[in-house]
Design a protein around this motif. Structure first.
Motif, PDB file in Angstrom:
ATOM      1  N   LEU A 195       4.642   5.207  10.524  1.00 56.66           N
ATOM      2  CA  LEU A 195       5.514   4.630   9.503  1.00 56.66           C
ATOM      3  C   LEU A 195       6.169   3.340   9.997  1.00 56.66           C
ATOM      4  O   LEU A 195       6.284   2.365   9.252  1.00 56.66           O
ATOM      5  CB  LEU A 195       6.579   5.646   9.087  1.00 56.66           C
ATOM      6  CG  LEU A 195       6.077   6.827   8.245  1.00 56.66           C
ATOM      7  CD1 LEU A 195       7.162   7.891   8.119  1.00 56.66           C
ATOM      8  CD2 LEU A 195       5.622   6.360   6.864  1.00 56.66           C
ATOM      9  N   THR A 197       2.281  12.581   3.005  1.00 57.09           N
ATOM     10  CA  THR A 197       2.595  11.238   3.492  1.00 57.09           C
ATOM     11  C   THR A 197       2.214  10.149   2.497  1.00 57.09           C
ATOM     12  O   THR A 197       2.579   8.989   2.688  1.00 57.09           O
ATOM     13  CB  THR A 197       1.874  10.962   4.822  1.00 57.09           C
ATOM     14  OG1 THR A 197       0.452  11.049   4.613  1.00 57.09           O
ATOM     15  CG2 THR A 197       2.288  11.958   5.892  1.00 57.09           C
ATOM     16  N   ARG A 198       1.491  10.498   1.451  1.00 57.74           N
ATOM     17  CA  ARG A 198       1.061   9.486   0.475  1.00 57.74           C
ATOM     18  C   ARG A 198       2.268   8.714  -0.086  1.00 57.74           C
ATOM     19  O   ARG A 198       2.259   7.475  -0.137  1.00 57.74           O
ATOM     20  CB  ARG A 198       0.294  10.151  -0.660  1.00 57.74           C
ATOM     21  CG  ARG A 198      -0.230   9.162  -1.707  1.00 57.74           C
ATOM     22  CD  ARG A 198      -0.755   9.909  -2.927  1.00 57.74           C
ATOM     23  NE  ARG A 198      -1.898  10.730  -2.591  1.00 57.74           N
ATOM     24  CZ  ARG A 198      -3.172  10.324  -2.687  1.00 57.74           C
ATOM     25  NH1 ARG A 198      -3.432   9.097  -3.112  1.00 57.74           N
ATOM     26  NH2 ARG A 198      -4.153  11.135  -2.385  1.00 57.74           N
ATOM     27  N   GLU A 199       3.293   9.436  -0.496  1.00 63.34           N
ATOM     28  CA  GLU A 199       4.465   8.778  -1.068  1.00 63.34           C
ATOM     29  C   GLU A 199       5.201   7.943  -0.026  1.00 63.34           C
ATOM     30  O   GLU A 199       5.770   6.894  -0.355  1.00 63.34           O
ATOM     31  CB  GLU A 199       5.407   9.806  -1.680  1.00 63.34           C
ATOM     32  CG  GLU A 199       4.850  10.488  -2.925  1.00 63.34           C
ATOM     33  CD  GLU A 199       5.845  11.450  -3.554  1.00 63.34           C
ATOM     34  OE1 GLU A 199       6.976  11.563  -3.030  1.00 63.34           O
ATOM     35  OE2 GLU A 199       5.493  12.075  -4.566  1.00 63.34           O
ATOM     36  N   GLN A 200       5.196   8.396   1.228  1.00 62.74           N
ATOM     37  CA  GLN A 200       5.841   7.626   2.283  1.00 62.74           C
ATOM     38  C   GLN A 200       5.126   6.293   2.478  1.00 62.74           C
ATOM     39  O   GLN A 200       5.767   5.253   2.674  1.00 62.74           O
ATOM     40  CB  GLN A 200       5.860   8.426   3.590  1.00 62.74           C
ATOM     41  CG  GLN A 200       6.702   9.689   3.527  1.00 62.74           C
ATOM     42  CD  GLN A 200       6.561  10.532   4.781  1.00 62.74           C
ATOM     43  OE1 GLN A 200       5.458  10.714   5.307  1.00 62.74           O
ATOM     44  NE2 GLN A 200       7.674  11.059   5.263  1.00 62.74           N
ATOM     45  N   GLN A 252       3.328   4.658   0.228  1.00 70.51           N
ATOM     46  CA  GLN A 252       3.594   3.821  -0.942  1.00 70.51           C
ATOM     47  C   GLN A 252       5.012   3.261  -0.933  1.00 70.51           C
ATOM     48  O   GLN A 252       5.246   2.137  -1.380  1.00 70.51           O
ATOM     49  CB  GLN A 252       3.356   4.634  -2.214  1.00 70.51           C
ATOM     50  CG  GLN A 252       1.898   5.005  -2.430  1.00 70.51           C
ATOM     51  CD  GLN A 252       1.695   5.973  -3.588  1.00 70.51           C
ATOM     52  OE1 GLN A 252       2.536   6.862  -3.807  1.00 70.51           O
ATOM     53  NE2 GLN A 252       0.603   5.806  -4.328  1.00 70.51           N
ATOM     54  N   SER A 253       5.956   4.027  -0.385  1.00 68.92           N
ATOM     55  CA  SER A 253       7.346   3.561  -0.343  1.00 68.92           C
ATOM     56  C   SER A 253       7.509   2.337   0.539  1.00 68.92           C
ATOM     57  O   SER A 253       8.477   1.582   0.402  1.00 68.92           O
ATOM     58  CB  SER A 253       8.273   4.684   0.139  1.00 68.92           C
ATOM     59  OG  SER A 253       8.109   4.917   1.541  1.00 68.92           O
ATOM     60  N   LEU A 254       6.562   2.126   1.455  1.00 72.00           N
ATOM     61  CA  LEU A 254       6.599   0.967   2.344  1.00 72.00           C
ATOM     62  C   LEU A 254       5.686  -0.151   1.850  1.00 72.00           C
ATOM     63  O   LEU A 254       5.384  -1.095   2.585  1.00 72.00           O
ATOM     64  CB  LEU A 254       6.197   1.389   3.764  1.00 72.00           C
ATOM     65  CG  LEU A 254       7.177   2.336   4.462  1.00 72.00           C
ATOM     66  CD1 LEU A 254       6.587   2.867   5.762  1.00 72.00           C
ATOM     67  CD2 LEU A 254       8.509   1.637   4.724  1.00 72.00           C
ATOM     68  N   ASP A 255       5.258  -0.038   0.589  1.00 70.54           N
ATOM     69  CA  ASP A 255       4.433  -1.060  -0.052  1.00 70.54           C
ATOM     70  C   ASP A 255       3.083  -1.216   0.655  1.00 70.54           C
ATOM     71  O   ASP A 255       2.562  -2.326   0.792  1.00 70.54           O
ATOM     72  CB  ASP A 255       5.176  -2.401  -0.087  1.00 70.54           C
ATOM     73  CG  ASP A 255       4.569  -3.366  -1.104  1.00 70.54           C
ATOM     74  OD1 ASP A 255       3.895  -2.893  -2.043  1.00 70.54           O
ATOM     75  OD2 ASP A 255       4.752  -4.597  -0.954  1.00 70.54           O
TER      76      ASP A 255
END
Length: 378
Positions: free
Chosen positions: A184, A206-209, A211-214
């Motif tokens: 991350l 971890t997919r959403e994590q 995406q949250s970091l663009d």
């Protein structure tokens, strides 16, 4: 209670287990702190700074004399701990499954024989109240950051897209494999440098994590993955079906990447192989791979611990002990982890920490002259 802070003797280890900030806090709890001369020099901490914080400074024999608690970054040679009190605690990263001078079962047996109660800080359970004590998270965070800088140093091109009068330079394409703490941070750092970032992990959570970091998530779809998420959020081994599907997906994706950073580890096991020689050969010359798991067997075929090697025109970076390459910050975070651990269990009446079962049993390797941790008997 006398606390001894030792200088690290493992080659390449520049960190120190206490900094002036944590020395002052330990003294404030009522501890007496002694620091081995030169212990902080690799992390830009002079002996005088420890003295100003309230610690004594001396040679190892003087520092260990009567010590009830020994702090280290990596586990010291058991034979070098003479003079500590019987039953003294040793709190450090002890690497009981490792090999060579940095760790291993033989060293743990040595602590038991010496009457040391060895506390493996990397075994800290990943529960909410122990987050501030977690050396793996604090050090992995820095390793993920440094991996991107190491990749940038080896990469012969710019990271961000640049539009100039002479033409446009495309953004570097960075692929992160393994989205734990290090992964991350690698994603975040590469994005800050302007790269086009994608990432993958066997844990669907971890997919959403990502995406949250663009960044773009790269996941195998409609195939059973790992047998189950491991304790503490780690992944366990993947099913054969998932391994085949992932290999196909990654092979197509990796050939288009400029930089790949691998971070996958399974506690107590050899690091999983993520990149084969054939996949390396598919990348264009000048690409870079950074293997953060190189010391645990490596995620990348052909990676060599402590070296930067080239295969098929691709540089494979295998630096050892990456957190130590940021020794000042790594030491500050490691030292705070240790202090937070000790302060959480400090008993004012006894003038020392008293562990509870949940955390004590999780990190204690030896006690009363015996090896006691169940994971060491599996």
């Amino acid at each position: 209670m006398k606390v001894a802070v030792l200088a690290e003797r493992i080659v390449g280890e520049r960190r120190v287990a206490a900094v002036p900030e944590t020395v002052r806090k330990l003294v404030g709890l009522g501890a007496s702190v002694s620091v081995e001369a030169g212990a902080g020099l690799g992390a830009s901490v002079a002996d005088g700074a420890f003295v100003s914080a309230g610690a004594g400074v001396g040679d190892r024999l003087a520092v260990l004399a009567g010590a009830e608690l020994i702090l280290g970054v990596q586990g010291p040679d058991p034979a070098s701990l003479a003079g500590a009190r019987p039953g003294a605690w040793l709190a450090a990263g002890l690497n009981p499954f490792g090999a060579g001078p940095e760790g291993g079962r033989a060293k743990v047996d040595g602590y038991a024989a010496a009457g040391i109660e060895a506390l493996a800080m990397e075994f800290m359970p990943r529960i909410t109240r122990a987050q501030s004590m977690d050396i793996l998270s604090s050090q992995s965070n820095l390793a993920g950051y440094k991996a991107v800088l190491d990749a940038a140093a080896e990469y012969g091109r710019a990271f961000p897209m640049m539009m100039t009068a002479a033409g446009t330079i495309s953004a570097a394409r960075v692929f992160v494999m393994g989205v734990g703490v290090a992964g991350l941070q690698a994603i975040a750092t590469a994005r800050r440098l302007g790269a086009q970032v994608s990432a993958t992990d066997v844990r669907s959570a971890t997919r959403e994590q990502i995406q949250s970091l663009d960044a773009k998530p790269i996941f195998v779809e409609n195939v059973a993955g790992i047998e189950g998420e491991g304790s503490g959020g780690y992944a366990t081994e993947m099913s054969p079906e998932y391994q085949r599907a992932q290999a196909e997906l990654v092979s197509g994706h990796i050939a288009k990447q400029d930089i790949v950073i691998t971070t996958a580890l399974i506690p107590g096991r050899a690091a999983p192989r993520l990149i084969s020689d054939a996949q390396i050969a598919s990348m264009r010359p000048g690409s870079v791979i950074v293997d953060l798991a190189v010391e645990s067997g490596g995620n990348v075929e052909g990676a060599v611990p402590g070296e930067v090697v080239e295969r098929h025109g691709v540089k494979i970076v295998g630096h050892r002990n990456v957190p130590s390459r940021l020794a000042a910050d790594a030491s500050a975070l490691f030292a705070r982890n240790l202090f937070n651990f000790l302060a959480a269990f400090w008993d004012k009446e006894q003038g020392r920490p008293v562990l509870d079962a949940e955390i004590g049993d999780a990190i204690r390797l030896t006690r009363g002259g015996k090896v006691v941790h169940p994971r060491l008997f599996q």
